[in-house]
Design a protein around this motif. Structure first.
Motif, PDB file in Angstrom:
ATOM      1  N   ALA A 179       0.828  -1.198   0.000  1.00  0.00           N
ATOM      2  CA  ALA A 179       0.000   0.000   0.000  1.00  0.00           C
ATOM      3  C   ALA A 179       0.868   1.256   0.000  1.00  0.00           C
ATOM      4  N   LEU A 180       1.917   1.271   0.803  1.00  0.00           N
ATOM      5  CA  LEU A 180       2.822   2.420   0.835  1.00  0.00           C
ATOM      6  C   LEU A 180       3.543   2.600  -0.497  1.00  0.00           C
ATOM      7  N   ARG A 181       3.900   1.521  -1.139  1.00  0.00           N
ATOM      8  CA  ARG A 181       4.554   1.600  -2.449  1.00  0.00           C
ATOM      9  C   ARG A 181       3.621   2.234  -3.473  1.00  0.00           C
ATOM     10  N   LYS A 182       2.353   1.853  -3.441  1.00  0.00           N
ATOM     11  CA  LYS A 182       1.379   2.439  -4.375  1.00  0.00           C
ATOM     12  C   LYS A 182       1.184   3.925  -4.103  1.00  0.00           C
ATOM     13  N   VAL A 183       1.117   4.297  -2.830  1.00  0.00           N
ATOM     14  CA  VAL A 183       0.954   5.705  -2.482  1.00  0.00           C
ATOM     15  C   VAL A 183       2.149   6.508  -2.975  1.00  0.00           C
ATOM     16  N   ARG A 184       3.356   5.985  -2.792  1.00  0.00           N
ATOM     17  CA  ARG A 184       4.560   6.686  -3.265  1.00  0.00           C
ATOM     18  C   ARG A 184       4.550   6.847  -4.781  1.00  0.00           C
ATOM     19  N   ASP A 185       4.096   5.834  -5.494  1.00  0.00           N
ATOM     20  CA  ASP A 185       4.048   5.927  -6.956  1.00  0.00           C
ATOM     21  C   ASP A 185       3.099   7.026  -7.401  1.00  0.00           C
ATOM     22  N   TYR A 186       1.925   7.090  -6.798  1.00  0.00           N
ATOM     23  CA  TYR A 186       0.966   8.124  -7.174  1.00  0.00           C
ATOM     24  C   TYR A 186       1.390   9.497  -6.677  1.00  0.00           C
ATOM     25  N   ALA A 187       2.088   9.550  -5.553  1.00  0.00           N
ATOM     26  CA  ALA A 187       2.543  10.832  -5.000  1.00  0.00           C
ATOM     27  C   ALA A 187       3.554  11.485  -5.934  1.00  0.00           C
TER      28      ALA A 187
END
Length: 65
Positions: free
Chosen positions: A19-27
């Motif tokens: 989940a954190l990896r996905k958030v970083r990608d979109y951020a």
């Protein structure tokens, strides 16, 4: 509820790391978009504040090259 139903209910859940990896990608995309919008807006506002070429006063009458 038995344990079988609970496992099936969360079978599609993702881990916290994923989940954190996905958030970083979109951020990254959100930050790049914000920077681009800021730069464009800032350049337009600077251009609006600059004097036009018609408003430059002529040199004084005693001016010599």
């Amino acid at each position: 509820m038995n344990k079988g139903n609970v496992k099936n209910k969360y079978a599609n859940a993702i881990s916290q790391e994923e989940a954190l990896r996905k958030v970083r990608d979109y951020a990254k995309y959100a930050v790049l978009t914000a920077i681009g919008i800021y730069l464009i807006w800032h350049l337009i506002s600077i251009q609006a504040m600059s004097p036009s070429t018609n408003s430059v006063p002529p040199p004084p009458s005693g001016f010599r090259w």
